[in-house]
Design an enzyme around this catalytic site. Structure first.
Site, PDB file in Angstrom:
ATOM      1  N   ARG A 143       0.866  -1.182   0.000  1.00 60.04           N
ATOM      2  CA  ARG A 143       0.000   0.000   0.000  1.00 60.04           C
ATOM      3  C   ARG A 143       0.898   1.226   0.000  1.00 60.04           C
ATOM      4  O   ARG A 143       2.123   1.119   0.104  1.00 60.04           O
ATOM      5  CB  ARG A 143      -1.030  -0.006   1.150  1.00 60.04           C
ATOM      6  CG  ARG A 143      -0.657  -0.623   2.458  1.00 60.04           C
ATOM      7  CD  ARG A 143       0.456   0.040   3.204  1.00 60.04           C
ATOM      8  NE  ARG A 143       0.291   1.471   3.363  1.00 60.04           N
ATOM      9  CZ  ARG A 143       1.248   2.315   3.626  1.00 60.04           C
ATOM     10  NH1 ARG A 143       2.506   1.888   3.782  1.00 60.04           N
ATOM     11  NH2 ARG A 143       1.024   3.609   3.740  1.00 60.04           N
TER      12      ARG A 143
ATOM     13  N   ALA B 166       0.749   5.226  -2.082  1.00 58.16           N
ATOM     14  CA  ALA B 166       0.513   5.585  -3.490  1.00 58.16           C
ATOM     15  C   ALA B 166       1.659   5.188  -4.434  1.00 58.16           C
ATOM     16  O   ALA B 166       1.426   4.473  -5.419  1.00 58.16           O
ATOM     17  CB  ALA B 166       0.189   7.075  -3.585  1.00 58.16           C
TER      18      ALA B 166
ATOM     19  N   ARG C 235      -7.510  -0.002  -6.610  1.00 62.58           N
ATOM     20  CA  ARG C 235      -7.730   1.058  -5.622  1.00 62.58           C
ATOM     21  C   ARG C 235      -7.893   2.378  -6.386  1.00 62.58           C
ATOM     22  O   ARG C 235      -7.074   2.706  -7.232  1.00 62.58           O
ATOM     23  CB  ARG C 235      -6.553   1.141  -4.631  1.00 62.58           C
ATOM     24  CG  ARG C 235      -6.411  -0.149  -3.798  1.00 62.58           C
ATOM     25  CD  ARG C 235      -5.505   0.034  -2.609  1.00 62.58           C
ATOM     26  NE  ARG C 235      -6.109   0.890  -1.613  1.00 62.58           N
ATOM     27  CZ  ARG C 235      -5.444   1.391  -0.557  1.00 62.58           C
ATOM     28  NH1 ARG C 235      -4.149   1.149  -0.418  1.00 62.58           N
ATOM     29  NH2 ARG C 235      -6.062   2.144   0.331  1.00 62.58           N
TER      30      ARG C 235
ATOM     31  N   GLN D 276      -1.487   2.285  10.040  1.00 67.18           N
ATOM     32  CA  GLN D 276      -0.217   2.418   9.297  1.00 67.18           C
ATOM     33  C   GLN D 276       0.828   3.177  10.103  1.00 67.18           C
ATOM     34  O   GLN D 276       2.020   2.929   9.965  1.00 67.18           O
ATOM     35  CB  GLN D 276      -0.459   3.160   7.970  1.00 67.18           C
ATOM     36  CG  GLN D 276      -1.224   2.383   6.922  1.00 67.18           C
ATOM     37  CD  GLN D 276      -2.701   2.686   6.963  1.00 67.18           C
ATOM     38  OE1 GLN D 276      -3.250   3.013   8.015  1.00 67.18           O
ATOM     39  NE2 GLN D 276      -3.373   2.596   5.837  1.00 67.18           N
TER      40      GLN D 276
ATOM     41  N   ASP E 293      -1.929  10.958  -1.773  1.00 63.32           N
ATOM     42  CA  ASP E 293      -2.371   9.961  -2.759  1.00 63.32           C
ATOM     43  C   ASP E 293      -2.732  10.603  -4.087  1.00 63.32           C
ATOM     44  O   ASP E 293      -2.676   9.958  -5.129  1.00 63.32           O
ATOM     45  CB  ASP E 293      -3.562   9.179  -2.214  1.00 63.32           C
ATOM     46  CG  ASP E 293      -3.079   8.180  -1.188  1.00 63.32           C
ATOM     47  OD1 ASP E 293      -2.888   8.577  -0.026  1.00 63.32           O
ATOM     48  OD2 ASP E 293      -2.812   7.020  -1.569  1.00 63.32           O
TER      49      ASP E 293
HETATM   50  O1  MRU Z   1      -4.405   3.205   2.340  1.00 62.19           O
HETATM   51  P1  MRU Z   1      -2.935   3.407   2.198  1.00 62.19           P
HETATM   52  O2  MRU Z   1      -2.133   2.814   3.306  1.00 62.19           O
HETATM   53  O3  MRU Z   1      -2.442   2.983   0.825  1.00 62.19           O
HETATM   54  O4  MRU Z   1      -2.758   4.990   2.291  1.00 62.19           O
HETATM   55  C1  MRU Z   1      -1.464   5.513   2.225  1.00 62.19           C
HETATM   56  C2  MRU Z   1      -1.415   6.979   2.406  1.00 62.19           C
HETATM   57  O5  MRU Z   1      -2.404   7.632   2.580  1.00 62.19           O
HETATM   58  C3  MRU Z   1      -0.061   7.624   2.232  1.00 62.19           C
HETATM   59  O6  MRU Z   1       0.056   8.737   3.055  1.00 62.19           O
HETATM   60  C4  MRU Z   1       0.096   8.058   0.765  1.00 62.19           C
HETATM   61  O7  MRU Z   1      -0.183   6.994  -0.096  1.00 62.19           O
HETATM   62  C5  MRU Z   1       1.457   8.578   0.483  1.00 62.19           C
HETATM   63  S1  MRU Z   1       2.665   7.300   0.503  1.00 62.19           S
HETATM   64  C6  MRU Z   1       4.165   7.943   0.094  1.00 62.19           C
END
Ligand code: MRU
Length: 348
Positions: free
Chosen positions: A45, A47, A88, A197, A238
């Protein structure tokens, strides 16, 4: 550096982020659909990492394809791209990476390449996307570190670290670069309900790096800011709309509002591939709604009573007026974001 994802022989390997920090398990995806499932179920996970995984998944699927003619090969390629695109919806890096793979495919076909040559071209492109992401993160780190004073107490939300990218991280890249430049930094990691996370992944990464880390629950941020214990906030993104509205993990908006109320700078760190000039503002960003079970349960334990309705929007949008600066690998963007983002994208 921690490898988040790598291509090994005829498979894509990724560390299972659902299991960290309790266990370090590597998942081996042997087919394109297995990679798509890993993205959807959050084995991987973040972005930029999602984009890299999709590119590798496409290359893997085409490597496995039994098609001999270009026409059938092209049909399978399109189907695999559609499969990845359906995993996603919010992180624009996913669609950016798929587009790059499509362009590589188109250029190879245009040049009259054989099926075998197209396969090799796709594998190479996926590896380039991976390597470029690591380089971008390091550059973002260098840009952002300039804004981090010595002794800074930094709050971050979710995980925008090595695990969320091909390596090094965006928001955590800024923190790492500041530490590598000899600045003393300490981090408040928001727990980040419901998927945790921050508590699980950000804390795990930073502790491994020997960076002073304190985990707080999401509802503690305001009180700590009011006590003067936070000097700056840095988060990932994202998708960044053309006007600078930022979609990031749910709860980011609350942190931004709190930061503004307490006069604390709120920074966003993201590669240029996260900027989506085709979406004018945050209202146009699709927000993923994830399964209710992420809210109702922690592991096997149920927290909520049967019968209560559940909401689980995975992201929120922070309006641009709360954003102090956006750090990219090409430099920092400040308000007015419509102009600064347009310029930074054009610089490529
Ligand atoms: O749902 P996730 O864990 O994929 O969400 C991740 C985030 O919101 C991060 O802050 C974003 O993707 C930036 S990662 C460099």
């Amino acid at each position: 550096m921690l490898p988040t994802i790598e291509w090994q022989d005829d498979a894509v390997l990724m560390i299972d982020q659902r299991k960290l920090p309790a266990s370090e398990v590597w998942v081996r995806c042997a087919t394109g659909p297995e990679v798509a499932r890993a993205i959807k179920t959050m084995v991987i996970r973040g972005a930029p990492a999602i984009g890299v995984a999709a590119a590798m998944g496409i290359a893997l699927a085409m490597k496995r394809s039994k098609a001999t003619g270009t026409r059938q090969f092209a049909a399978e390629f399109q189907k695999t791209c559609d499969l990845m695109a359906g995993t996603r919806p919010t992180a624009v890096n996913l669609f950016w990476a798929i587009d790059r793979m499509k362009r590589a495919f188109g250029a190879a076909v245009q040049a009259g390449a054989s099926v075998a040559e197209i396969r090799a071209r796709l594998e190479a492109e996926a590896q380039v996307i991976h390597d470029e992401d690591v380089a971008s993160c390091r550059a973002i780190g260098r840009v952002g570190a300039e804004y981090v004073p010595d002794g800074a107490r930094i709050l971050t939300h979710c995980n925008a670290g090595a695990l969320a990218t091909a390596g090094y991280g965006t928001a955590l890249g800024v923190i790492r670069a500041a530490a590598e430049a000899g600045k003393r930094v300490s981090v408040l990691a928001d727990e980040t309900r419901p998927f945790l996370q921050g508590a699980r992944l950000t804390a795990w990464e930073l502790v491994r790096d020997g960076i002073d880390t304190t985990v707080i629950t999401d509802n503690m941020a305001g009180a700590l800011m009011r006590q003067g214990l936070v000097d700056l906030v840095v988060v990932g993104a994202d998708r960044i709309a053309a006007n600078g509205d930022v979609a990031n993990k749910i709860g980011t908006y609350s942190v931004a509002v709190l930061a503004r109320a307490h006069g604390i700078p709120f920074y966003v760190a993201a590669p240029v591939s996260t900027i989506d000039l085709a979406t004018p503002d945050g209202a146009g960003i699709p927000i993923e709604e994830r399964p209710a079970r992420e809210v109702t349960h922690v592991g096997p334990v149920r927290l909520t009573p049967e019968g209560a309705r559940i909401r689980n929007p995975a992201f929120d949008v922070t309006p641009n007026e709360y954003v102090s600066a956006i750090f990219t690998e090409r430099g920092a963007c400040t308000a007015p974001f419509a102009a600064s983002l347009r310029d930074i994208v054009a610089r490529g």
